[in-house]
Design a protein around this motif. Structure first.
Motif, PDB file in Angstrom:
ATOM      1  N   GLY A 183       5.402   4.076   1.501  1.00 40.95           N
ATOM      2  CA  GLY A 183       4.359   4.921   2.076  1.00 40.95           C
ATOM      3  C   GLY A 183       2.972   4.435   1.673  1.00 40.95           C
ATOM      4  O   GLY A 183       2.744   4.066   0.519  1.00 40.95           O
ATOM      5  N   PHE A 184       2.051   4.423   2.607  1.00 41.67           N
ATOM      6  CA  PHE A 184       0.673   3.985   2.363  1.00 41.67           C
ATOM      7  C   PHE A 184      -0.268   5.167   2.566  1.00 41.67           C
ATOM      8  O   PHE A 184      -0.066   5.983   3.476  1.00 41.67           O
ATOM      9  CB  PHE A 184       0.286   2.865   3.327  1.00 41.67           C
ATOM     10  N   ASP A 185      -1.309   5.231   1.757  1.00 39.17           N
ATOM     11  CA  ASP A 185      -2.251   6.358   1.882  1.00 39.17           C
ATOM     12  C   ASP A 185      -3.572   5.965   2.531  1.00 39.17           C
ATOM     13  O   ASP A 185      -4.529   6.734   2.518  1.00 39.17           O
ATOM     14  CB  ASP A 185      -2.511   6.974   0.504  1.00 39.17           C
ATOM     15  N   GLY A 186      -3.656   4.762   3.067  1.00 42.94           N
ATOM     16  CA  GLY A 186      -4.885   4.315   3.717  1.00 42.94           C
ATOM     17  C   GLY A 186      -5.748   3.472   2.803  1.00 42.94           C
ATOM     18  O   GLY A 186      -6.611   2.729   3.260  1.00 42.94           O
ATOM     19  N   LYS A 187      -5.529   3.556   1.467  1.00 45.14           N
ATOM     20  CA  LYS A 187      -6.297   2.724   0.528  1.00 45.14           C
ATOM     21  C   LYS A 187      -5.394   1.696  -0.152  1.00 45.14           C
ATOM     22  O   LYS A 187      -5.866   0.790  -0.808  1.00 45.14           O
ATOM     23  CB  LYS A 187      -6.954   3.610  -0.541  1.00 45.14           C
ATOM     24  N   SER A 188      -4.075   1.852  -0.029  1.00 48.79           N
ATOM     25  CA  SER A 188      -3.137   0.969  -0.731  1.00 48.79           C
ATOM     26  C   SER A 188      -2.713  -0.188   0.161  1.00 48.79           C
ATOM     27  O   SER A 188      -2.871  -0.148   1.373  1.00 48.79           O
ATOM     28  CB  SER A 188      -1.915   1.774  -1.162  1.00 48.79           C
ATOM     29  N   TYR A 189      -2.142  -1.227  -0.476  1.00 46.19           N
ATOM     30  CA  TYR A 189      -1.668  -2.362   0.295  1.00 46.19           C
ATOM     31  C   TYR A 189      -0.636  -3.147  -0.495  1.00 46.19           C
ATOM     32  O   TYR A 189      -0.578  -3.085  -1.717  1.00 46.19           O
ATOM     33  CB  TYR A 189      -2.825  -3.282   0.708  1.00 46.19           C
ATOM     34  N   LEU A 190       0.187  -3.867   0.222  1.00 47.92           N
ATOM     35  CA  LEU A 190       1.149  -4.818  -0.353  1.00 47.92           C
ATOM     36  C   LEU A 190       0.616  -6.226  -0.114  1.00 47.92           C
ATOM     37  O   LEU A 190       0.098  -6.512   0.966  1.00 47.92           O
ATOM     38  CB  LEU A 190       2.502  -4.701   0.365  1.00 47.92           C
ATOM     39  N   ILE A 191       0.764  -7.114  -1.131  1.00 42.77           N
ATOM     40  CA  ILE A 191       0.333  -8.501  -0.946  1.00 42.77           C
ATOM     41  C   ILE A 191       1.543  -9.416  -1.129  1.00 42.77           C
ATOM     42  O   ILE A 191       2.250  -9.319  -2.138  1.00 42.77           O
ATOM     43  CB  ILE A 191      -0.747  -8.905  -1.975  1.00 42.77           C
ATOM     44  N   TYR A 192       1.764 -10.265  -0.136  1.00 40.66           N
ATOM     45  CA  TYR A 192       2.741 -11.340  -0.280  1.00 40.66           C
ATOM     46  C   TYR A 192       1.945 -12.626  -0.504  1.00 40.66           C
ATOM     47  O   TYR A 192       1.008 -12.904   0.231  1.00 40.66           O
ATOM     48  CB  TYR A 192       3.566 -11.496   0.998  1.00 40.66           C
ATOM     49  N   THR A 193       2.334 -13.407  -1.517  1.00 32.27           N
ATOM     50  CA  THR A 193       1.601 -14.638  -1.827  1.00 32.27           C
ATOM     51  C   THR A 193       2.411 -15.831  -1.364  1.00 32.27           C
ATOM     52  O   THR A 193       3.630 -15.858  -1.544  1.00 32.27           O
ATOM     53  CB  THR A 193       1.335 -14.767  -3.337  1.00 32.27           C
ATOM     54  N   PHE A 194       1.721 -16.820  -0.785  1.00 31.14           N
ATOM     55  CA  PHE A 194       2.402 -18.007  -0.255  1.00 31.14           C
ATOM     56  C   PHE A 194       3.035 -18.799  -1.393  1.00 31.14           C
ATOM     57  O   PHE A 194       2.399 -19.096  -2.402  1.00 31.14           O
ATOM     58  CB  PHE A 194       1.398 -18.870   0.501  1.00 31.14           C
TER      59      PHE A 194
END
Length: 1235
Positions: A160-171
């Motif tokens: 779940g995201f609240d509009g300020k959060s994020y997931l980062i995938y790194t290459f």
């Protein structure tokens, strides 16, 4: 897609607590007894009251994949449900309706209490809660249900995201990019905007997946625009209404350069260069690995009679109401309330997509205020309305800029009820019902007096009242997704329907399916059109659009398609390392050209290749030095006039090359201009798309080429026909596939009173077109909503053995039928019915599978969705059916005008204009000529009659034949000179007829049918007819009665007194009479000037003297003297049309000069006369004189040609032409005069 073996029974093992319902009839009818095939309790669930607001709900305990459902009635009872809706939810709130097809909501239920009706779902449901909502039930019982649900467990990780959060995938550098990359995810949200995914590569390229206004946008930026200047940025939008807090699936597949972007069931395919890469994971912000379900309860106003009534507090002086809505409709009542102790109320409504407030007192509007715009776009919009004493205000979407305020001359006190979406029809609030249409759409977050309304309490009838509402779901759908408007038609929608705007598409109809334009020039010709530019749509309603061509309507119909390089082009300094390549771009796409060529009977394209020391083929290594490429993209080495695969020019096939060692003139490699020119006519290779020249690199080496337009004649499909000779005979073709839109068109002719034209069956669906009676055609079909038919009645009989045209079309909005030019009949489709026509048998033409009465007669030009069926090919191998159909003149003969005679051809007809004063494919082209001073055209009848009787030339043998009791004369003229002699007919017996313009411009007809009496004189004093305008004259004599008609005015009648027989007629003269003739004084005066001006379309009985003089002067008995010039003055409206004449002088030559052929025979005979040693000096002098004259004439002709040519050709072309002409002159002079 379903999981393998995902069909476990899910309901039978559930505890009682997993079942709930809107109500129950008794404790033994509770929802826990609703298991399939069980008999506990009363043997099933039944609600307290049987109404459309009841429901049965099951909680599966966790998200589950559901693949099938089954229903039964109440055990041993008369209680069963005949149709129901299926709804699903993750949370037990915010339900979504399951749709079987694009527009089918309801499931068919049971027909008795105990048999099981099982449905395999077309696409599986993934949800925790299911709801069965009965729509109809046994009228002799009540609602009764037992159910089972089939499927399997469904597991997936959620975040779940609240509009300020994020997931980062790194290459991860260790992994290189794979050949195939796939990104797939599911999302649910109530927000209409937000970024789901963003990925950046090392070269500045990036991918963004973003939700914008409830639609999903995929933006691919391929980084450096210098390395990828074309398609550097790709922006694709898919999906709609994705902010509905339900799961939506997204799939992005990348393989080589092909990308597939799928949202739910809709896929977009496109090409993109670039790479996706393997990624590692990290995250920031406030993430929860679960899905929060906002407790928002929407309501759906299903139709214009839906309403919701909420109680208010009466008499308050401040009022505050807010809510959100979404709709596609431009109009609709949002809110109405009566004012406390006042005979009036206020309306909050949608008008043209804007919110308006109207305050009424005693039926009069006190104020009108407006806020917002474009609010019918399907998005959620918020409305806040407040009123305090005499001030009202409204704010839309919390935006100050779209708010409105007003002061009114009235104190506002709140009433005791608020009506949302509409009003009950039986209430005492007639003002509300008559003023506005009801609202269709969704509302949520309704708040009255700053207090949120609990809609579940409303649903349970705790307070408020409602009708035709669906509570706890928003049933909005986007009817423009997928877009059923074809050919680029623009889709717009209301709540119940969609509409297509077909402007500028070239198509018409409810879904822009049917073409406006004809499929070929042949079809235009048979509507009576003459030569000109036309749009043609070669594949009819198929995917190819219309394009502009020139139709040359001669006896055969030519289609002319131009390209961008029509000039004669010179080429120097080209070799194999540095070839000269030129590309030709046509006014149509290659697909359009291919379709046109395939339909044509014959196509050709002239390719001229001029050369000076420039070869086409290198004999040493057998490799071509120049070649051309056609639409198959293959290199072609045969040239104009030759055949494919022979690597020769026309002269090589005919054995006429200037050097017999070679197969092309150019391969002789001579240091002088020659050419290989001719028509390419192998259809599969046309049109020419590229020419490559490589042999102009040597000294004094040069080439020039000129490619003509693509010329195609005829239309094989237009005349493709079959004759059905017995009622049991038919042709069969593969199944017709026209699921969403189908059009069928054809011509028929018959003498039978009825018969089936064509039929195609499915399991339940079918399509049929038949002649039901001599004056009635019926188009019938079924797409799953029951049989439907469209009928066209004709006042005239259709079984008159003439061609009649039938066009039937069925799309998801309507079905229509047209017969000939009769008004089109159409039927609308039901709004939410089945839309796919599913056929599986063969298509029968001229008969039926169901053994009804077959068709007797002819069917022609049968087209299904723009594709022509080859009736002739199939008829050749079918007993009882003949290929082709005779007798086109009965239908098309009326296209031959002005005494033209219709002549039958196997495919079509032609107009024979032999006995007409007109020319052209329909004998409609005026034949006009300009007469100069003293011009005379005389037509001698005696030769005509001699030829007609094939008799001897002795006078007495043809005098008797040339006695006339009647004449029919028509002509048109234009002049400003008076007096003038228009027409004169003489006889061997001094009888005559003269038609003159007198000095005052009146028309006079003078008949002298008795050589001993004065002539009868008839004057037509309508106006001065020498006014420079075109005047049309018709003269008809039947014995002593004479009828004259001028310019379509009323016909005048005269009576002759000098006799009824016109004996031994000799000749007809137009212009000046040159022979001695004994005529009256007025005719002599008119003849002194003759005629100066324009004469057009002259006809005397069956003779057309003007046409004979202009077009058949060598064979017809015509004598022409003076200046006589063919002109189009008979069609122009200007006073003097000499400027538009095409010079065609008969004074000097027996025929027109062909500019391409020098006067080669002018002096050749001279040398044969002169011989002998004595005349050597004279002979030499004559030769020198002849050469000088010849070169001079040649120069004059070519200087004329150059003057003409330079107007529309570039200087290079005209220079080359003059060079070629000078060389030709010298060459011919050498051949003819130097021994």
């Amino acid at each position: 897609m379903f999981n393998y073996n995902c069909d476990d029974q899910l309901v039978s093992a559930l505890p009682q607590s997993s079942f709930s319902s809107s109500s129950e009839l008794s404790s033994s009818h509770s929802p826990g007894f609703a298991r399939l095939n069980r008999r506990e309790g009363a043997g099933g669930w039944s609600p307290l009251v049987s109404s459309k607001y009841q429901w049965l709900q099951i909680d599966l305990g966790e998200r589950t994949e559901i693949t099938a459902v089954a229903t039964q009635g109440g055990y041993g009872s008369s209680d069963w449900v005949t149709s129901y809706l299926l709804m699903f939810s993750d949370s037990g709130r915010n339900w979504k309706q399951y749709r079987q097809e694009e527009s089918i909501w309801a499931f068919s239920g049971n027909t008795n209490a105990d048999s099981v009706v099982y449905y395999k779902l077309q696409h599986s449901i993934k949800a925790r809660f299911l709801r069965f909502v009965p729509l109809d039930w046994n009228p002799n019982g009540r609602i009764g249900m037992r159910i089972e649900v089939y499927g399997c467990t469904y597991g997936s990780e959620v975040v779940g995201f609240d509009g300020k959060s994020y997931l980062i995938y790194t290459f991860n550098q260790k992994h290189m990019s794979a050949q195939k990359d796939v990104i797939s995810l599911k999302f649910k949200t109530m927000q209409s905007d937000g970024i789901l995914l963003h990925r950046e590569g090392q070269n500045g390229d990036h991918i963004t997946l973003e939700l914008i206004k409830g639609k999903l946008c995929l933006l691919i930026n391929l980084g450096d625009t210098k390395t990828h200047p074309s398609n550097a940025q790709i922006n694709i939008t898919l999906g709609s209404l994705l902010d509905d807090q339900h799961w939506h699936s997204v799939l992005i597949e990348h393989f080589n350069n092909q990308v597939n972007f799928t949202v739910d069931k809709h896929t977009h395919h496109f090409h993109a260069k670039g790479e996706f890469n393997y990624l590692d994971l990290d995250y920031k912000g406030n993430l929860s690995f679960s899905c929060l379900e906002p407790q928002v309860i929407p309501v759906t106003f299903l139709n214009s009679s839906s309403y919701l009534i909420l109680p208010g507090t009466s008499g308050q002086d401040d009022l505050f109401i807010s809510f959100q809505f979404r709709t596609w409709n431009k109009e609709g009542l949002l809110l109405y309330s009566k004012l406390h102790e006042a005979s009036g109320g206020f309306f909050l409504y949608l008008s043209d997509g804007k919110v308006k407030i109207s305050l009424h007192k005693a039926g009069k509007a006190l104020s009108d205020i407006i806020a917002g715009a474009g609010l019918n776009n399907g998005q959620w919009h918020s409305v806040s309305f407040s009123a305090k004493r005499n001030r009202i205000s409204v704010i839309v979407d919390n935006d100050v800029t779209s708010s409105a305020h007003a002061s009114i001359p009235l104190q506002i006190y709140s009433g005791d009820a608020f009506y949302f979406g509409g009003c009950p029809s039986n209430g005492n609030i007639s003002e509300c019902n008559t003023s506005f249409a009801g609202f269709q759409g969704c509302m949520r977050l309704i708040s009255v007096g700053n207090k949120a309304v609990d809609m579940i309490s409303v649903q349970k009838n705790v307070f408020g009242n409602f009708s035709d509402l669906q509570i706890d779901l928003c049933g909005i759908i986007d009817r423009c997704l997928p877009n059923y408007c074809e050919h680029g038609g623009e889709c717009s929608q209301s709540w119940n329907s969609f509409y297509c705007n077909c402007a500028n598409t070239g198509y018409k109809g409810a879904t822009c399916h049917y073409p406006i334009y004809e499929q070929s020039c042949e079809a235009y010709k048979h509507r009576g059109n003459t030569s000109g530019f036309y749009n043609i749509d070669s594949d009819g309603s198929g995917p190819l659009g219309p394009f502009l061509v020139y139709c040359n309507m001669t006896d055969t119909t030519w289609t002319i398609i131009q390209h961008n390089n029509t000039n004669l082009t010179r080429v120097k300094t080209a070799n194999r390392e540095n070839p000269h390549a030129v590309f030709f771009k046509y006014s149509a796409s290659l697909d359009q050209l291919q379709d046109t060529i395939n339909h044509a009977e014959h196509c050709e394209q002239e390719l001229a290749y001029h050369c000076k020391k420039s070869r086409l083929l290198d004999k040493a290594d057998g490799m071509p030095l120049s070649w051309w490429i056609g639409r198959t993209n293959e290199t072609q080495t045969y040239w104009g006039g030759s055949l494919p695969a022979v690597q020769k020019c026309a002269c090589g096939l005919e054995g006429t090359c200037i050097d017999s060692q070679h197969y092309c003139n150019c391969d002789a490699d001579r240091d002088e201009w020659t050419n290989d020119t001719g028509f390419l006519s192998y259809k599969e290779h046309l049109p020419v798309t590229e020419i490559v020249i490589t042999d102009t690199g040597r000294p004094n080496s040069e080439a020039a080429y000129k490619l003509g337009p693509l010329l195609c004649r005829g239309d094989r499909t237009f005349w493709n026909s079959a004759s059905f000779n017995t009622e049991t005979s038919y042709l069969h073709f593969p199944t017709f596939h026209g699921e969403l839109s189908a059009d069928v068109s054809f011509f028929f002719k018959t003498t039978a009173s009825s018969g089936v034209f064509l039929e195609n069956l499915g399991i339940q669906d079918f399509i049929r077109i038949e002649l039901y009676s001599p004056s009635e055609v019926i188009f019938s079909f079924d797409v799953g909503n029951g049989p439907s038919e469209v009928t066209v009645q004709s006042l005239a009989s259709l079984n008159d053995n003439q061609w009649h045209y039938v066009k039937a079309e069925r799309n998801i909005k309507e079905a229509s039928l047209q017969v000939d030019q009769l008004p089109q009949r159409s039927h609308s489709a039901p709004p939410d019915g089945h839309i796919r026509l599913q056929l599986n048998s063969q298509l029968f033409v001229g008969g039926t599978a169901s053994r009804q009465k077959g068709f007797l007669g002819c069917i022609r030009s049968l087209q299904l969705n723009g594709m022509a069926l080859d009736l002739e090919e199939r008829a050749k191998v079918t007993p009882g059916v003949e290929p082709g159909c005779p007798g086109h003149c009965s239908s098309y003969g009326n296209l031959c005008h002005n005494d033209g005679k219709c002549r039958e051809k196997y495919s079509g007809f032609s107009c024979d204009c032999t006995f007409s004063a007109y020319a052209g494919p329909f004998c409609k082209k005026e034949i006009s000529a300009y007469f100069g001073t003293g011009t005379s055209v005389t037509y001698n009848f005696q030769e005509y009659y001699t030829v007609a009787r094939n008799a001897s030339s002795h006078a007495s043998s043809f005098y008797a034949d040339m006695t006339l009791n009647r004449e029919a004369i028509t002509f048109a003229f234009r002049t400003t000179r008076t007096p003038s002699l228009l027409l004169y007919v003489s006889s061997f017996y001094k009888e005559y007829l003269s038609v003159i313009l007198a000095r005052n411009g009146t028309l006079q007809i003078r008949y002298k049918l008795d050589s001993h009496q004065d002539p009868d004189i008839f004057s037509i004093n309508i106006k001065n007819m020498a006014d420079g305008l075109l005047q049309h004259v018709k003269i008809n004599r039947e014995e002593e009665i004479l009828f004259v008609e001028v310019n379509q005015n009323e016909r005048m009648k005269f009576v002759l007194s000098s006799g009824t027989e016109f004996n031994a007629i000799k000749s007809l003269t137009l212009g000046k009479i040159l022979e001695n003739s004994d005529v009256d004084e007025e005719t002599m005066k008119a003849n002194s000037q003759g005629f100066i001006g324009c004469l057009s379309s002259v006809q005397f009985n069956h003779i057309a003297p003007l046409k004979a003089a202009l077009h058949h002067s060598s064979s017809a008995p015509v004598i022409v003297k003076g200046r006589f010039t063919e002109s189009n003055c008979g069609t122009l409206s200007g006073a003097d049309s000499t400027s538009s004449e095409t010079t065609h002088s008969f004074a000097d030559h027996s025929g027109p000069i062909d500019e391409g052929e020098p006067l080669a025979n002018a002096i050749r005979s001279d040398s044969a006369i002169i011989g002998g040693v004595i005349a050597v000096v004279i002979f030499i002098l004559l030769c020198i004189t002849a050469i000088a004259i010849r070169i001079y004439k040649k120069k004059v002709i070519y200087s004329k040609n150059e003057a003409k040519g330079s107007e529309n050709e570039d200087s290079a072309e005209s220079a080359l032409k003059s060079e070629l002409s000078m060389q030709n002159t010298a060459n011919e002079n050498q051949k003819e005069y130097f021994f």
